[in-house]
Write a protein that holds these residues in place. Structure first.
Motif, PDB file in Angstrom:
ATOM      1  N   ARG A  12     -48.813 -58.652  71.378  1.00 45.69           N
ATOM      2  CA  ARG A  12     -48.375 -57.554  70.504  1.00 45.69           C
ATOM      3  C   ARG A  12     -47.247 -58.018  69.593  1.00 45.69           C
ATOM      4  NH1 ARG A  12     -49.007 -55.949  75.680  1.00 45.69           N
ATOM      5  NH2 ARG A  12     -50.635 -54.379  76.095  1.00 45.69           N
ATOM      6  N   VAL A  14     -44.198 -56.505  66.793  1.00 42.31           N
ATOM      7  CA  VAL A  14     -43.464 -55.317  66.366  1.00 42.31           C
ATOM      8  C   VAL A  14     -43.710 -55.031  64.893  1.00 42.31           C
ATOM      9  CG1 VAL A  14     -41.149 -54.359  66.023  1.00 42.31           C
ATOM     10  CG2 VAL A  14     -41.688 -55.552  68.135  1.00 42.31           C
ATOM     11  N   GLN A  24     -44.899 -51.777  60.573  1.00 41.62           N
ATOM     12  CA  GLN A  24     -44.148 -51.990  61.802  1.00 41.62           C
ATOM     13  C   GLN A  24     -44.396 -50.886  62.808  1.00 41.62           C
ATOM     14  OE1 GLN A  24     -39.872 -51.117  61.899  1.00 41.62           O
ATOM     15  NE2 GLN A  24     -39.975 -50.674  59.699  1.00 41.62           N
ATOM     16  N   LEU A  25     -44.179 -51.233  64.054  1.00 38.84           N
ATOM     17  CA  LEU A  25     -44.197 -50.257  65.141  1.00 38.84           C
ATOM     18  C   LEU A  25     -42.775 -49.820  65.416  1.00 38.84           C
ATOM     19  CD1 LEU A  25     -46.619 -52.055  67.649  1.00 38.84           C
ATOM     20  CD2 LEU A  25     -47.169 -50.104  66.194  1.00 38.84           C
ATOM     21  N   HIS A  26     -42.574 -48.537  65.587  1.00 31.65           N
ATOM     22  CA  HIS A  26     -41.288 -48.013  66.025  1.00 31.65           C
ATOM     23  C   HIS A  26     -41.532 -46.665  66.679  1.00 31.65           C
ATOM     24  CE1 HIS A  26     -41.026 -45.087  62.697  1.00 31.65           C
ATOM     25  NE2 HIS A  26     -41.540 -46.044  61.940  1.00 31.65           N
ATOM     26  N   ASN A 116     -46.370 -45.516  70.512  1.00 27.57           N
ATOM     27  CA  ASN A 116     -45.040 -45.601  71.115  1.00 27.57           C
ATOM     28  C   ASN A 116     -45.067 -46.497  72.348  1.00 27.57           C
ATOM     29  OD1 ASN A 116     -43.880 -43.956  69.200  1.00 27.57           O
ATOM     30  ND2 ASN A 116     -43.901 -42.115  70.468  1.00 27.57           N
ATOM     31  N   TYR A 119     -45.372 -50.073  71.207  1.00 27.31           N
ATOM     32  CA  TYR A 119     -44.080 -50.546  70.690  1.00 27.31           C
ATOM     33  C   TYR A 119     -43.158 -50.986  71.823  1.00 27.31           C
ATOM     34  CZ  TYR A 119     -39.271 -50.270  69.082  1.00 27.31           C
ATOM     35  OH  TYR A 119     -37.946 -50.548  68.845  1.00 27.31           O
ATOM     36  N   GLU A 123     -41.734 -54.715  72.268  1.00 24.58           N
ATOM     37  CA  GLU A 123     -40.303 -54.974  72.341  1.00 24.58           C
ATOM     38  C   GLU A 123     -39.965 -55.880  73.516  1.00 24.58           C
ATOM     39  OE1 GLU A 123     -36.984 -53.453  70.714  1.00 24.58           O
ATOM     40  OE2 GLU A 123     -38.489 -54.362  69.415  1.00 24.58           O
ATOM     41  N   GLU A 231     -36.201 -47.372  58.905  1.00 25.47           N
ATOM     42  CA  GLU A 231     -36.794 -48.258  59.910  1.00 25.47           C
ATOM     43  C   GLU A 231     -36.885 -49.699  59.413  1.00 25.47           C
ATOM     44  OE1 GLU A 231     -37.316 -47.542  62.942  1.00 25.47           O
ATOM     45  OE2 GLU A 231     -36.881 -45.397  62.738  1.00 25.47           O
TER      46      GLU A 231
END
Length: 262
Positions: A12, A14, A24-26, A116, A119, A123, A231
């Motif tokens: 994965r 980010v 992006q993932l956040h 989520n 993400y 992380e 972000e």
């Protein structure tokens, strides 16, 4: 293989920086995303960078809404003319509209919850991602930008805020559809007549079934540009912090209970 590009050396990532934008993932609030899908199908998915699904739902909303006369019925309802609202509705199109509308809300909520989780896993992996993209048509790189400036340009013309933060796909889509809504609603003609003091003519020239699309369009452009600027700034700071830590921080540097130990 180069670990600074998204080359599947990790499960994965980010973020991904390309000439078309920064994806992006956040963490996102699934209720807010679902609310945007309720306000205008497709917007919730565009906020998630799920472009193809978002475009499909957006175009469906415009096409079927116009055929079913949903906006016209809403206007009559606001005026208290319920009988006219019922009369203007085209039930053949309305029965197709409702399931897709509900699907957009449900799917955007479900996708947000899933993303989520992805993400949080990404992380933990802490895999490096590319922060610079150079192509024949464009250059994109992580940088800090001002969210207020993004909002300001979005208020002038929806889509300009997205161009400011290099969300090319969303910017083109928003601008093209703004032109469509302006053209068919005759809103600019109405504004011109209003400036001349011709209030009745300004009101009569408007096409309300197209006009009702514009407030949601403006709202989405402002919200999307602001959130993504914030972000992107966080992503820039994180990438810079990791770079400085890996290349310039002493290997023996530690922080224990608020005290620096070398």
């Amino acid at each position: 293989m180069d670990n600074y590009t998204n080359d599947n050396t990790a499960r994965r990532y980010v973020a991904h920086v390309s000439i078309l934008g920064t994806t992006q993932l956040h963490l996102r609030n699934p209720y807010i995303i679902a609310w945007w899908s309720a306000a205008f199908p497709g917007f919730g998915h565009l906020l998630l960078s799920k472009y193809l699904r978002g475009y499909a739902l957006f175009i469906w909303e415009v096409a079927v809404n116009i055929q079913a006369h949903i906006n016209s019925a809403m206007i009559y309802s606001f005026q208290g003319n319920i009988d006219m609202a019922k009369e203007v509705l085209n039930t053949r199109w309305l029965l197709m509209y409702i399931p897709v509308y509900l699907f957009g809300i449900w799917d955007s909520y479900r996708t947000t919850v899933d993303m989520n989780r992805v993400y949080l896993l990404a992380e933990r992996e802490e895999h490096r991602f590319n922060s610079f993209s150079l192509g024949a048509l464009e250059i994109n790189y992580l940088d800090k930008r001002n969210p207020v400036v993004a909002v300001m340009w979005s208020l002038f013309i929806p889509g300009l805020g997205q161009l400011y933060i290099h969300r090319i796909l969303t910017a083109i889509f928003v601008i093209v559809w703004l032109v469509v809504f302006y053209y068919f609603s005759h809103v600019q003609e109405a504004i011109f007549l209003l400036i001349l003091g011709k209030v009745k003519e300004a009101t009569s020239v408007l096409k309300p079934e197209w006009l009702l699309f514009i407030p949601s369009h403006y709202g989405f452009a402002v919200y999307d540009s602001y959130i993504n600027t914030v972000e992107n700034n966080k992503l820039f700071e994180k990438e810079l912090r990791n770079h400085l830590t890996e290349n310039y921080q002493s290997e023996g540097f530690q922080i224990l209970k608020g005290q620096k130990v070398k």
